[in-house]
Structures are given as C-alpha cells and as structure tokens.
Design a protein around this motif. Sequence first.
Motif, mmCIF file in Angstrom:
data_model
loop_
_atom_site.group_PDB
_atom_site.id
_atom_site.type_symbol
_atom_site.label_atom_id
_atom_site.label_comp_id
_atom_site.label_asym_id
_atom_site.label_seq_id
_atom_site.Cartn_x
_atom_site.Cartn_y
_atom_site.Cartn_z
ATOM 1 N N ALA A 235 0.841 -1.208 0.000
ATOM 2 C CA ALA A 235 0.000 0.000 0.000
ATOM 3 C C ALA A 235 0.874 1.255 0.000
ATOM 4 N N ALA A 236 1.964 1.222 0.782
ATOM 5 C CA ALA A 236 2.874 2.381 0.791
ATOM 6 C C ALA A 236 3.488 2.575 -0.595
ATOM 7 N N ALA A 237 3.870 1.456 -1.221
ATOM 8 C CA ALA A 237 4.473 1.530 -2.568
ATOM 9 C C ALA A 237 3.471 2.052 -3.592
ATOM 10 N N ALA A 238 2.227 1.599 -3.471
ATOM 11 C CA ALA A 238 1.197 2.066 -4.411
ATOM 12 C C ALA A 238 1.023 3.575 -4.281
ATOM 13 N N ALA A 239 1.071 4.074 -3.028
ATOM 14 C CA ALA A 239 0.943 5.534 -2.814
ATOM 15 C C ALA A 239 2.139 6.266 -3.409
ATOM 16 N N ILE A 240 3.330 5.698 -3.281
ATOM 17 C CA ILE A 240 4.536 6.342 -3.830
ATOM 18 C C ILE A 240 4.454 6.396 -5.362
ATOM 19 N N VAL A 241 4.055 5.280 -5.961
ATOM 20 C CA VAL A 241 3.982 5.236 -7.432
ATOM 21 C C VAL A 241 2.852 6.150 -7.936
ATOM 22 N N ALA A 242 1.727 6.160 -7.210
ATOM 23 C CA ALA A 242 0.642 7.085 -7.593
ATOM 24 C C ALA A 242 1.125 8.529 -7.462
ATOM 25 N N GLY A 243 1.917 8.812 -6.420
ATOM 26 C CA GLY A 243 2.470 10.156 -6.235
ATOM 27 C C GLY A 243 3.386 10.540 -7.388
ATOM 28 N N LEU A 244 4.182 9.584 -7.850
ATOM 29 C CA LEU A 244 5.054 9.838 -9.007
ATOM 30 C C LEU A 244 4.218 10.183 -10.234
ATOM 31 N N ARG A 245 3.150 9.392 -10.413
ATOM 32 C CA ARG A 245 2.299 9.598 -11.590
ATOM 33 C C ARG A 245 1.602 10.964 -11.517
ATOM 34 N N LYS A 246 1.141 11.318 -10.321
ATOM 35 C CA LYS A 246 0.384 12.576 -10.162
ATOM 36 C C LYS A 246 1.292 13.773 -9.872
ATOM 37 N N ARG A 248 3.101 14.381 -7.286
ATOM 38 C CA ARG A 248 3.022 14.880 -5.905
ATOM 39 C C ARG A 248 4.433 14.976 -5.344
ATOM 40 N N LEU A 249 4.723 16.055 -4.637
ATOM 41 C CA LEU A 249 6.068 16.239 -4.095
ATOM 42 C C LEU A 249 6.115 15.938 -2.598
ATOM 43 N N ASP A 250 4.928 15.801 -1.990
ATOM 44 C CA ASP A 250 4.865 15.398 -0.580
ATOM 45 C C ASP A 250 3.882 14.230 -0.517
ATOM 46 N N ILE A 251 4.427 13.044 -0.331
ATOM 47 C CA ILE A 251 3.600 11.832 -0.371
ATOM 48 C C ILE A 251 3.500 11.295 1.060
ATOM 49 N N VAL A 252 2.291 11.282 1.584
ATOM 50 C CA VAL A 252 2.094 10.822 2.971
ATOM 51 C C VAL A 252 1.049 9.699 2.926
ATOM 52 N N PRO A 253 1.483 8.439 2.835
ATOM 53 C CA PRO A 253 0.519 7.352 2.665
ATOM 54 C C PRO A 253 -0.241 7.008 3.955
ATOM 55 N N GLY A 254 -1.558 6.959 3.860
ATOM 56 C CA GLY A 254 -2.388 6.468 4.971
ATOM 57 C C GLY A 254 -2.770 7.541 5.975
ATOM 58 N N TRP A 255 -3.865 7.258 6.704
ATOM 59 C CA TRP A 255 -4.415 8.245 7.634
ATOM 60 C C TRP A 255 -3.592 8.380 8.909
ATOM 61 N N THR A 256 -2.934 7.301 9.332
ATOM 62 C CA THR A 256 -2.094 7.404 10.540
ATOM 63 C C THR A 256 -0.968 8.409 10.292
ATOM 64 N N ALA A 257 -0.309 8.251 9.142
ATOM 65 C CA ALA A 257 0.802 9.163 8.811
ATOM 66 C C ALA A 257 0.283 10.579 8.604
ATOM 67 N N LYS A 258 -0.845 10.711 7.925
ATOM 68 C CA LYS A 258 -1.416 12.051 7.679
ATOM 69 C C LYS A 258 -1.763 12.723 9.015
ATOM 70 N N GLY A 259 -2.372 11.958 9.925
ATOM 71 C CA GLY A 259 -2.753 12.495 11.239
ATOM 72 C C GLY A 259 -1.526 12.945 12.014
ATOM 73 N N TYR A 260 -0.465 12.125 11.971
ATOM 74 C CA TYR A 260 0.767 12.466 12.696
ATOM 75 C C TYR A 260 1.373 13.753 12.122
ATOM 76 N N CYS A 261 1.410 13.844 10.787
ATOM 77 C CA CYS A 261 2.004 15.033 10.150
ATOM 78 C C CYS A 261 1.186 16.288 10.472
ATOM 79 N N PHE A 262 -0.139 16.116 10.559
ATOM 80 C CA PHE A 262 -1.011 17.242 10.920
ATOM 81 C C PHE A 262 -0.668 17.693 12.351
ATOM 82 N N ALA A 263 -0.582 16.716 13.258
ATOM 83 C CA ALA A 263 -0.272 17.043 14.662
ATOM 84 C C ALA A 263 1.135 17.635 14.771
ATOM 85 N N ALA A 264 2.075 17.094 13.973
ATOM 86 C CA ALA A 264 3.458 17.608 14.008
ATOM 87 C C ALA A 264 3.492 19.079 13.632
#
Length: 283
Positions: A235-246, A248-264
């Motif tokens: 799933a992390a790899a799919a997000a990275i490859v989708a980020g490459l395709r789209k 995206r310069l900041d790729i944060v896969p999944g809600w746990t990581a997104k939540g942590y980055c928001f709190a950070a």
Amino acid sequence: MNRPLQPPQAGPHHPRRKGSWRTLSGLRALVTGGSSGVGAAVAAELCRCGVQVLATARRTEALEQVAQSAAAVGLFPLRTLAGDITQPEFRALVVAEARKLLGGIDIVVAAAGSGAIGPFSSADPQTLRQIMEIDFFAPAELVRACLPSLSESPDPAIVLVGSILGSHPLPLHTEYCAAKSALHSLAGSLRVELAPAGIDVALARLGPTQSAFWENLLRGEKPVWSRGPTMTSAAAAAAIVAGLRKRRLDIVPGWTAKGYCFAARFCPRLIDAVVTRRLRLSR
Ligand SMILES: NC(=O)c1ccc[n+]([C@@H]2O[C@H](COP(=O)([O-])OP(=O)(O)OC[C@H]3O[C@@H](n4cnc5c(N)ncnc54)[C@H](OP(=O)(O)O)[C@@H]3O)[C@@H](O)[C@H]2O)c1
C-alpha cells in the motif's frame, strides 16, 4: 536480454508536460532497498506500470526473489545489483550499470534505510554514524551521482523515502529521527534548486509500515508506541507510485501518517505529551 530499450527522448520532440500526469510506462528507474519491504514493493509496482527497473540492496538472494515475483507482473525483467549503498564505489557502479542496462535514469527511488532504538546516552557513537550513512549520506550522494543522467531525462523525478519521524521526532529514535529530518531538509532544498532543470524532488513521509524494518534495527527493539496499526509495504508503494504519476512532491501514505504530520505541524507539544505519558507508563 540486457540490451537497453530506446530511451525516451528529451527536448522539443518530447516536451516535459508538467501540468499533466506523468506517463510511467517506458521510463527507467533506479530503486534502492529493493530486497525487501517498501523498496521491493515499489520496484515491483513500477515494473507492473511498464517501467524498466534496476533494484539494489545487499542481499543477492532476496533481490532475486523480488525479481522473480516481478517477472510475473512486469513488462520488462527487473534488473538487480547487489552491494552496500553506503559505499561510494558501489553507488558509482549502480549509476554506471543503470546507464548500461537501462540506457539512462528517469526516476530514482531511495528507499534503503535502517533504524536504531534506545537511549542516546548509552548508544555507541558508531550507531549515529551508521544511521547517518544509510539514511542520509547514501541517498544524498546517490542523488548527486544520478543528476547528470536525470538531467538528460524527458521527465525526471527523485523520491526520497523519509518518515513521519523526520517531521517530528520521538524519544529513543534519536539517530533515526536526526537522519530522516536531515533527509527531509535535503528534499526541500533540492526541490527548489532542481525545479528549473525540470527535476521533481518528492519526499515520501511514511508512517508505521509492515516490513522487515524492525527485524533489521541496528540497535534495540520496537518501542511500545510503534505497536499500533500499520499499513502494508504494497500500500505504501502504491501511494509512492501514484504520487510519481500525479507529480506529488509530498507523499504521505495512509491516515495514521497524515494524522501524525497534521499534529506535528499544528500541535507538536501534544505528541510530546502523549509520548512522555506512554514512556512513563511503560517503565
Ligand atoms: N517500516 C516502517 O515502519 C517505516 C516507517 C517510516 C519510514 N520507513 C522507511 O522506509 C524505507 C524502507 O524501509 P522498510 O520499512 O521497507 O524496511 P526493510 O524491509 O528493512 O527494508 C530496508 C531495505 O534497505 C536495504 N538496506 C539496508 N541497509 C543497506 C545498505 N547498507 N546498503 C544497501 N541496502 C541496504 C535492505 O536490504 P539489504 O538488507 O538486502 O541490504 C532493505 O532492502 C526506509 O528508508 C525506512 O526508513 C519505514
């Protein structure tokens, strides 16, 4: 078998269309950390998308297994090269082999990495140096070595695999957090520096991911707060490859990581308070 395909042409015949999604098929990628976890999954996913891939790591047999599984889904065979990416000679060899086998490099995914857990006060100074070598100097110098090839590419991109802990550090991960935060800074600086050359520099900020990471720690064991929900390497790899395709310069896969980055970003002291409490309870 080893003959490179015709490389995609740079210049006026194939202008970089930065507004549109990147077409991955036909591009050529170098992936480090390709023998397991996220790097292996990225290599396989890129193969599935029609990218020619050269994957590297130290363990030859593990690399061969990844190449075998990728053969079932990929258009091209996954090429492998075994060696230690912290060694300058090996990095030079990897770049030379990518040019020879693939005809050039369009994408670099720097996924090789290692962690260490434990109190900084009792750690061997060598651990700090080793972690900085694998998690910071190796990807930084690999990128530098790849720049001449990337500048010849019609649609070049670099993905540095960082961690949410590079955005806000946790105790007992001192060496790892320091290295990942340096990597995040490198990505931010290079992103602006290389933009005029048309080279995308993406940072993947991964959260807890199922892989061999915790078995391969240079020191210590998985801490109590890292025992929560994880995402799969696929799933992390799919997000990275989708980020490459789209693009995206900041790729944060999944809600746990997104939540942590928001709190950070918005309430870093809250993370410190929660972790301090859990640390106290675990003693
Ligand atoms: N798993 C997580 O929870 C997590 C969270 C955030 C970020 N990350 C990051 O994600 C990346 C991938 O880690 P992972 O989770 O997939 O862990 P992993 O399964 O342990 O994979 C690490 C990869 O790095 C390679 N490697 C380590 N040292 C190397 C060296 N000196 N030279 C060449 N290759 C080397 C390993 O291959 P060999 O042993 O064959 O050399 C392996 O392929 C790392 O940068 C890690 O920091 C992971």
